[in-house]
Enzyme design. Structure first.
Site, mmCIF file in Angstrom:
data_model
loop_
_atom_site.group_PDB
_atom_site.id
_atom_site.type_symbol
_atom_site.label_atom_id
_atom_site.label_comp_id
_atom_site.label_asym_id
_atom_site.label_seq_id
_atom_site.Cartn_x
_atom_site.Cartn_y
_atom_site.Cartn_z
ATOM 1 N N GLY A 48 33.062 36.712 40.446
ATOM 2 C CA GLY A 48 33.926 37.085 39.329
ATOM 3 C C GLY A 48 34.524 35.833 38.703
ATOM 4 C CB THR A 49 37.964 35.028 37.508
ATOM 5 O OG1 THR A 49 38.097 36.224 36.743
ATOM 6 C CG2 THR A 49 38.652 33.884 36.789
ATOM 7 C CB VAL A 50 37.653 32.370 41.791
ATOM 8 C CG1 VAL A 50 37.720 31.045 42.525
ATOM 9 C CG2 VAL A 50 39.043 32.778 41.319
ATOM 10 C CB ILE A 74 48.391 22.410 42.151
ATOM 11 C CG1 ILE A 74 48.738 22.819 40.728
ATOM 12 C CG2 ILE A 74 49.338 21.332 42.655
ATOM 13 C CD1 ILE A 74 50.104 23.509 40.622
ATOM 14 N N GLY A 102 41.925 36.470 32.918
ATOM 15 C CA GLY A 102 41.448 36.263 34.294
ATOM 16 C C GLY A 102 42.516 35.736 35.234
ATOM 17 C CE LYS A 154 48.980 32.470 44.396
ATOM 18 N NZ LYS A 154 49.116 32.727 42.953
HETATM 19 N N1 NAD Z 1 41.582 34.730 39.153
HETATM 20 C C1 NAD Z 1 42.274 33.680 39.504
HETATM 21 O O1 NAD Z 1 42.777 32.921 38.668
HETATM 22 C C2 NAD Z 1 42.487 33.379 40.953
HETATM 23 C C3 NAD Z 1 43.114 32.172 41.294
HETATM 24 C C4 NAD Z 1 43.315 31.851 42.649
HETATM 25 C C5 NAD Z 1 42.884 32.746 43.606
HETATM 26 N N2 NAD Z 1 42.274 33.910 43.249
HETATM 27 C C6 NAD Z 1 41.776 34.772 44.315
HETATM 28 O O2 NAD Z 1 40.359 34.683 44.298
HETATM 29 C C7 NAD Z 1 39.796 35.889 44.733
HETATM 30 C C8 NAD Z 1 38.841 36.412 43.680
HETATM 31 O O3 NAD Z 1 39.558 36.662 42.499
HETATM 32 P P1 NAD Z 1 38.808 36.846 41.085
HETATM 33 O O4 NAD Z 1 39.880 36.799 40.058
HETATM 34 O O5 NAD Z 1 37.664 35.892 40.969
HETATM 35 O O6 NAD Z 1 38.274 38.351 41.237
HETATM 36 P P2 NAD Z 1 37.226 39.133 40.332
HETATM 37 O O7 NAD Z 1 37.625 40.551 40.352
HETATM 38 O O8 NAD Z 1 37.041 38.442 39.030
HETATM 39 O O9 NAD Z 1 35.844 38.981 41.157
HETATM 40 C C9 NAD Z 1 35.590 39.645 42.354
HETATM 41 C C10 NAD Z 1 34.108 39.515 42.704
HETATM 42 O O10 NAD Z 1 33.897 40.138 43.969
HETATM 43 C C11 NAD Z 1 32.781 41.000 43.866
HETATM 44 N N3 NAD Z 1 32.939 42.097 44.817
HETATM 45 C C12 NAD Z 1 33.913 43.051 44.849
HETATM 46 N N4 NAD Z 1 33.681 43.918 45.854
HETATM 47 C C13 NAD Z 1 32.561 43.491 46.461
HETATM 48 C C14 NAD Z 1 31.790 43.978 47.535
HETATM 49 N N5 NAD Z 1 32.131 45.083 48.205
HETATM 50 N N6 NAD Z 1 30.669 43.294 47.890
HETATM 51 C C15 NAD Z 1 30.294 42.192 47.211
HETATM 52 N N7 NAD Z 1 30.987 41.672 46.184
HETATM 53 C C16 NAD Z 1 32.098 42.337 45.812
HETATM 54 C C17 NAD Z 1 32.752 41.476 42.432
HETATM 55 O O11 NAD Z 1 31.423 41.907 42.106
HETATM 56 C C18 NAD Z 1 33.150 40.192 41.704
HETATM 57 O O12 NAD Z 1 31.999 39.380 41.521
HETATM 58 C C19 NAD Z 1 40.981 36.803 45.071
HETATM 59 O O13 NAD Z 1 41.304 36.648 46.422
HETATM 60 C C20 NAD Z 1 42.088 36.232 44.211
HETATM 61 O O14 NAD Z 1 43.368 36.516 44.738
HETATM 62 C C21 NAD Z 1 42.072 34.246 41.958
HETATM 63 N N1 HSE Z 2 47.035 36.268 40.091
HETATM 64 C C1 HSE Z 2 47.283 34.921 40.496
HETATM 65 C C2 HSE Z 2 46.006 34.139 40.531
HETATM 66 C C3 HSE Z 2 46.174 32.774 41.132
HETATM 67 O O1 HSE Z 2 46.405 32.844 42.499
HETATM 68 C C4 HSE Z 2 48.265 34.293 39.530
HETATM 69 O O2 HSE Z 2 48.497 34.870 38.468
HETATM 70 O O3 HSE Z 2 48.802 33.238 39.834
HETATM 71 NA NA NA Z 3 45.699 24.678 45.294
#
Ligand code: NAD
Ligand code: HSE
Ligand code: NA
Length: 429
Positions: free
Chosen positions: A15-17, A138, A189, A207
């Site tokens: 997904g996003t990350v 960071i 995102g 966090k």
């Molecule tokens: N978005 C941000 O800016 C950000 C920043 C720091 C940390 N995070 C953390 O990173 C992680 C991912 O966040 P995101 O925003 O990328 O999420 P997202 O919803 O954009 O992506 C999730 C991904 O997981 C996949 N997925 C979901 N269920 C699944 C399953 N059962 N089997 C296989 N794949 C599966 C989805 O297909 C998708 O590709 C989370 O733990 C979030 O807290 C996100």
């Molecule tokens: N949902 C989190 C993503 C980064 O961990 C935020 O808005 O900071």
């Molecule tokens: Na960090």
């Protein structure tokens, strides 16, 4: 000369990350290989759907992340699915059971299960990287675990949620509604799958529990974090904050003293002279106090595909080069639980906004309630007079202990002419 073997990477979640990480590994492949002395090779990826836009040629794709974790040939599994347990915990556990290493951005999982996972990693010989879990791009985990390793840290506080900071900043700058700005943060995102995790402070609490563990060499203790989000912060309070020379920020604050440890999440008024006041949009910042170093301040993008991928890849580079150590800086058996500071002893100044029916004697009653709890008023603002209508009255009070403030608030809420009350802490340095 023998060619160094690649670090074989399997990513669960695109997904996003996950998408940002695949892109970074692709775009910077040469630079990373040169710096690590070996290639970082993406060999497998798993997601519910395979995103067509990502450079995944030659990468084995799995619709079942558990199968990838259990059967695929990799050195490190990168977990970017999310959720404290379920699929995320399953794939990470499966990888560690196999003696593989793990990199994750999942603060919920590390806050709840990090100690058990660290124990498993120690037993099986793998390592866990979680730089992306706090502060996005960071390098705050590295900073606490490595850069400040020579210090006893007494305080770590910061703006740890990009979504909330984006909402508060945009509401202030544009006067737009909470719900409208939240939808925008989701589309960019930044927000969690369940955005209540952002706005109710849960994500900040996750966090903060991680930072407190690193700062004070204690096991993560998510249950010990008190948590209040930004749902009740109104446009009116944002305007009054401006007028009084503050910004409203959602803070995570962890401190350690001879009274014990305090870990708290709350919206606070931050004076403009404080570095955190100027951290805007999706940016995060973390202020740390150490006994030898004094204060350090780190600031950068706390959410979003590219900054978070930067942190994921920093962990992968550590694994590629063998710069690894215990998950929380100390082996699990040497992390010591610390007592919580007694409730109500925290001291701060406060902002109080009342909605009152503008009747004779209201001020006197409010002043009497404050006096009864020995809370000292600093300033008071009331504009316009419209007898019998409800009007805002804003006060600030000098530093007091929280228990006294809360008792005074109960007295004020009990006054017949007071229809609503909002209490916000004023943070000092
Ligand atoms: N978005 C941000 O800016 C950000 C920043 C720091 C940390 N995070 C953390 O990173 C992680 C991912 O966040 P995101 O925003 O990328 O999420 P997202 O919803 O954009 O992506 C999730 C991904 O997981 C996949 N997925 C979901 N269920 C699944 C399953 N059962 N089997 C296989 N794949 C599966 C989805 O297909 C998708 O590709 C989370 O733990 C979030 O807290 C996100
Ligand atoms: N949902 C989190 C993503 C980064 O961990 C935020 O808005 O900071
Ligand atoms: Na960090």
């Amino acid at each position: 000369m023998t060619k160094a073997s690649p670090l074989k990477i399997a990513i669960a979640g695109l997904g996003t990350v996950g998408g940002g990480t695949v892109q970074l590994l692709h775009d910077q492949a040469e630079l990373l290989a040169a710096r690590a002395g070996r290639p970082l090779a993406l060999v497998a990826a798993a997601a519910l759907e395979k995103p067509a836009e990502l450079p995944l040629d030659g990468v084995a794709f799995f619709a079942d992340a558990r199968e990838m974790a259990k059967s695929c040939d990799y050195d490190v599994l990168v977990e970017l699915i999310g959720g404290a347990k379920g699929i995320a915990l399953d794939v990470v556990t499966a990888a560690l059971e196999r003696g593989k290493s793990v990199v994750t951005a999942n603060k919920a999982m590390i806050a709840h299960h990090g100690v058990a996972l660290a124990r498993l990693a120690e037993a099986k010989g793998g390592n866990i990287g979680f730089e992306a879990s706090v502060g996005g791009g960071i390098p705050v985990i590295k900073s606490l675990r490595e850069g400040l390793a020579g210090n006893r840290v007494t305080k770590v506080m910061g703006i740890l949620n990009g979504t909330c900071n984006y909402i508060l900043t945009t509401m202030r700058d544009s006067g737009r509604d909470f719900a409208d700005v939240l939808a925008e943060a989701q589309s960019l995102g930044y927000a969690e799958a369940d955005p209540s995790f952002d706005i109710d402070g849960t994500d900040t609490a996750h966090k903060l529990a991680i930072l407190a563990s690193l700062a004070f060499a204690m096991p993560t203790n998510i249950d010990g974090v008190s948590c209040e989000g930004i749902r009740n912060v109104s446009a009116l309070d944002i305007r009054y904050a401006d007028e009084l020379g503050y910004r409203i920020k959602l803070l995570g604050v962890a401190s350690s003293s001879d009274k014990g440890v305090e870990t708290r999440v709350y919206p606070a008024m931050v004076p403009l002279s404080f570095p955190l006041a100027h951290v805007s949009g999706p940016f995060n910042a973390i202020v740390t106090e150490g006994d030898f170093v004094g204060r350090t301040v780190l600031e950068g993008r706390g959410a979003g595909a590219r900054p978070t991928a930067s942190a994921v890849v920093a962990d992968l580079m550590d694994l590629a080069t063998g710069r690894v150590g215990p998950t929380f800086g100390l082996t699990v058996d040497t992390l010591k639980p610390l007592p919580a500071a007694p409730a109500g002893t925290h001291r701060s100044a406060f902002y109080i906004r009342l909605m009152v029916r503008d009747e004779p004697g209201v001020f006197a009653d409010v002043a009497a309630a404050l006096k009864a709890e020995k809370v000292s008023m600093e300033q008071i603002i009331q504009r316009g007079r419209a007898p019998s209508e409800v009007v805002p009255v804003v006060m600030t009070v000098h530093e007091t202990d929280e228990a006294s403030m809360l008792r005074a608030v109960e007295r004020i809420r009990g006054l017949a002419s007071v229809t609503d009350l909002q209490l916000i802490r004023i943070e000092s340095l």
